[in-house]
Design a protein around this motif. Structure first.
Motif, short mmCIF file in Angstrom:
data_model
loop_
_atom_site.label_atom_id
_atom_site.label_comp_id
_atom_site.label_asym_id
_atom_site.label_seq_id
_atom_site.Cartn_x
_atom_site.Cartn_y
_atom_site.Cartn_z
N TYR A 147 -14.62 -6.21 -6.93
CA TYR A 147 -15.87 -6.91 -6.63
C TYR A 147 -16.37 -7.75 -7.79
CZ TYR A 147 -18.40 -3.25 -9.18
OH TYR A 147 -18.86 -2.39 -10.15
N ARG A 148 -15.82 -7.59 -8.99
CA ARG A 148 -16.18 -8.44 -10.13
C ARG A 148 -15.07 -9.44 -10.44
NH1 ARG A 148 -21.39 -7.64 -9.91
NH2 ARG A 148 -22.19 -5.70 -10.84
N LYS A 149 -14.22 -9.71 -9.49
CA LYS A 149 -13.09 -10.61 -9.70
C LYS A 149 -13.57 -11.97 -10.21
CE LYS A 149 -9.11 -12.62 -7.30
NZ LYS A 149 -8.37 -12.70 -6.01
N GLY A 150 -12.90 -12.46 -11.25
CA GLY A 150 -13.25 -13.75 -11.84
C GLY A 150 -14.26 -13.66 -12.96
N ALA A 151 -14.83 -12.46 -13.21
CA ALA A 151 -15.80 -12.29 -14.28
C ALA A 151 -15.10 -12.30 -15.64
CB ALA A 151 -16.56 -10.99 -14.10
N ASN A 152 -15.83 -12.71 -16.65
CA ASN A 152 -15.30 -12.74 -18.02
C ASN A 152 -15.57 -11.40 -18.71
OD1 ASN A 152 -14.23 -14.70 -20.25
ND2 ASN A 152 -15.86 -13.57 -21.24
N THR A 153 -14.64 -10.99 -19.56
CA THR A 153 -14.82 -9.75 -20.32
C THR A 153 -15.00 -10.07 -21.79
OG1 THR A 153 -12.42 -9.44 -20.57
CG2 THR A 153 -13.49 -8.38 -18.69
N PHE A 154 -16.02 -9.44 -22.39
CA PHE A 154 -16.32 -9.58 -23.82
C PHE A 154 -16.10 -8.22 -24.48
CE2 PHE A 154 -19.09 -12.75 -21.75
CZ PHE A 154 -18.80 -13.90 -22.48
N PRO A 155 -15.00 -8.01 -25.18
CA PRO A 155 -14.75 -6.70 -25.78
C PRO A 155 -15.46 -6.53 -27.12
CG PRO A 155 -12.89 -8.12 -26.18
CD PRO A 155 -13.84 -8.92 -25.32
N PHE A 156 -16.00 -5.35 -27.34
CA PHE A 156 -16.58 -4.98 -28.63
C PHE A 156 -15.55 -4.14 -29.37
CE2 PHE A 156 -20.15 -6.35 -26.23
CZ PHE A 156 -21.16 -6.69 -27.12
#
Length: 366
Positions: A147-156
């Motif tokens: 359901y979050r397909k296409g969202a960007n990920t920001f890793p810490f």
């Protein structure tokens, strides 16, 4: 006397400051007969491994004393002032997101709305090589299914290379945030919906006292030990800063990092910045509270970190119109209105400042 269920823990998620450890993790007792809270010392701290404070009104004698009073009997019972205690338990080891889980996000950039906006849809699209560079530096990724397909990920990722958290953000075509989530929460929902047991790493990870416990971009500090630091609230703002003001390959360029949000600026995160020159750029706020908060915190943190310089930029506060302050805009909102090429051809600050002043949509930074 039957008072077994008269005094119970307050239901819901509301928490108070613990009288033992001072953390806002304390659940208070309430009197179901009157609806009132019991005195502040009665309750339980849910930091079971680090505090474990609990005071039960039945074991303490409070419940019996109240019952005797209600019967008209005279008593000489007095509540005891609780003593601060320390539970001698070994602090649980922090759990991290496994690399095999994190690495699954390192693809799918063709369906990543944030990345595609930067390449095609904004007023001044960036070159492919610059986007590839910023992806590589900050390990940006994509949610490729669900359901979050296409969202960007920001890793810490911390200075030791451990993945402490992965923020997930969905964006519209103007790269304004529409939804925010975390990778571990998405994975947890998947297992819950499919009635599957959580993997061991997720069970351990959920026991962490905090999730976002390092700076966004902290993993770059050792690689670029001499660059001045630009510290902002959100990872997206840090990405825009790097794209506009240049990558840290040059020692005179900023290394752009983010704390996560306004309240996340604290000593523990900033310990990684010891010995560096740090320039802070808080978001705007209606009454300047964001700037005041970071200024106060920066002063306190600098006193605790030797040989570290903190400067909170007030340029946005000085020049932004009130409407922008009420909307809580940040540096990224202004940069995106400008041609990034102006920053690459060596225009000096006066020329850039002039462009800001003549464009009512844009406010400068130093």
């Amino acid at each position: 006397m039957n008072t077994n269920h008269r005094y119970i823990f307050e239901k819901g998620s509301k928490k108070y400051r613990c009288p033992n450890c001072g953390k806002k993790r304390f659940v208070r007792y309430i009197d179901t007969k009157s609806g009132d809270y019991l005195p502040k010392q009665f309750g339980r701290c849910d930091r079971e491994s680090k505090c474990a404070y609990i005071l039960n009104p039945y074991k303490d004698g409070y419940a019996k004393a109240i019952w005797e009073q209600e019967q008209g009997n005279k008593i000489d019972w007095q509540p005891q002032r609780p003593k601060r205690t320390k539970k001698l338990l070994k602090e649980p080891k922090r759990a991290y997101i496994p690399f095999e889980v994190f690495n699954r996000t390192r693809d799918g950039y063709g369906q990543n709305n944030f990345i595609q906006n930067l390449l095609k849809r904004i007023t001044f699209p960036f070159e492919v090589q610059d986007i590839e560079k910023v992806i590589s530096l900050y390990h940006l990724g994509t949610v490729q299914n669900g359901y979050r397909k296409g969202a960007n990920t920001f890793p810490f990722i911390d200075a030791q290379g451990n993945v402490r958290a992965v923020q997930v953000k969905e964006f519209d075509e103007q790269n304004h945030t529409t939804r925010t989530d975390f990778l571990h929460s998405i994975i947890e929902k998947y297992y819950s919906r499919n009635n599957k047991p959580f993997p061991e790493w997720l069970v351990a990870y959920n026991k962490n006292d905090s999730k976002v416990s390092c700076l966004f971009g902290e993993h770059l500090l050792n690689k670029y030990p001499y660059n001045p630091i630009a510290l902002v609230e959100a990872p997206k703002t840090a990405i825009y800063g790097a794209l506009y003001f240049g990558f840290p390959d040059k020692q005179t360029n900023f290394l752009w990092l983010a704390v996560y949000n306004l309240s996340s600026l604290n000593l523990n995160k900033c310990k990684a910045l010891k010995g560096r020159n740090v320039y802070l750029f808080p978001d705007l706020s209606k009454d300047g509270k964001a700037f005041e908060l970071w200024s106060t915190k920066a002063t306190k943190i600098q006193k605790r970190l030797g040989s570290t310089y903190f400067h909170v930029s007030d340029l946005l506060e000085q020049l932004a119109p009130q409407q922008d302050k009420e909307q809580g805009k940040d540096i990224a909102d202004y940069l995106i209105e400008m041609d990034w090429n102006l920053f690459r051809i060596g225009l000096n600050n006066n020329l850039i400042l002039s462009k800001f002043k003549h464009n009512p949509k844009v406010t400068p930074m130093d």
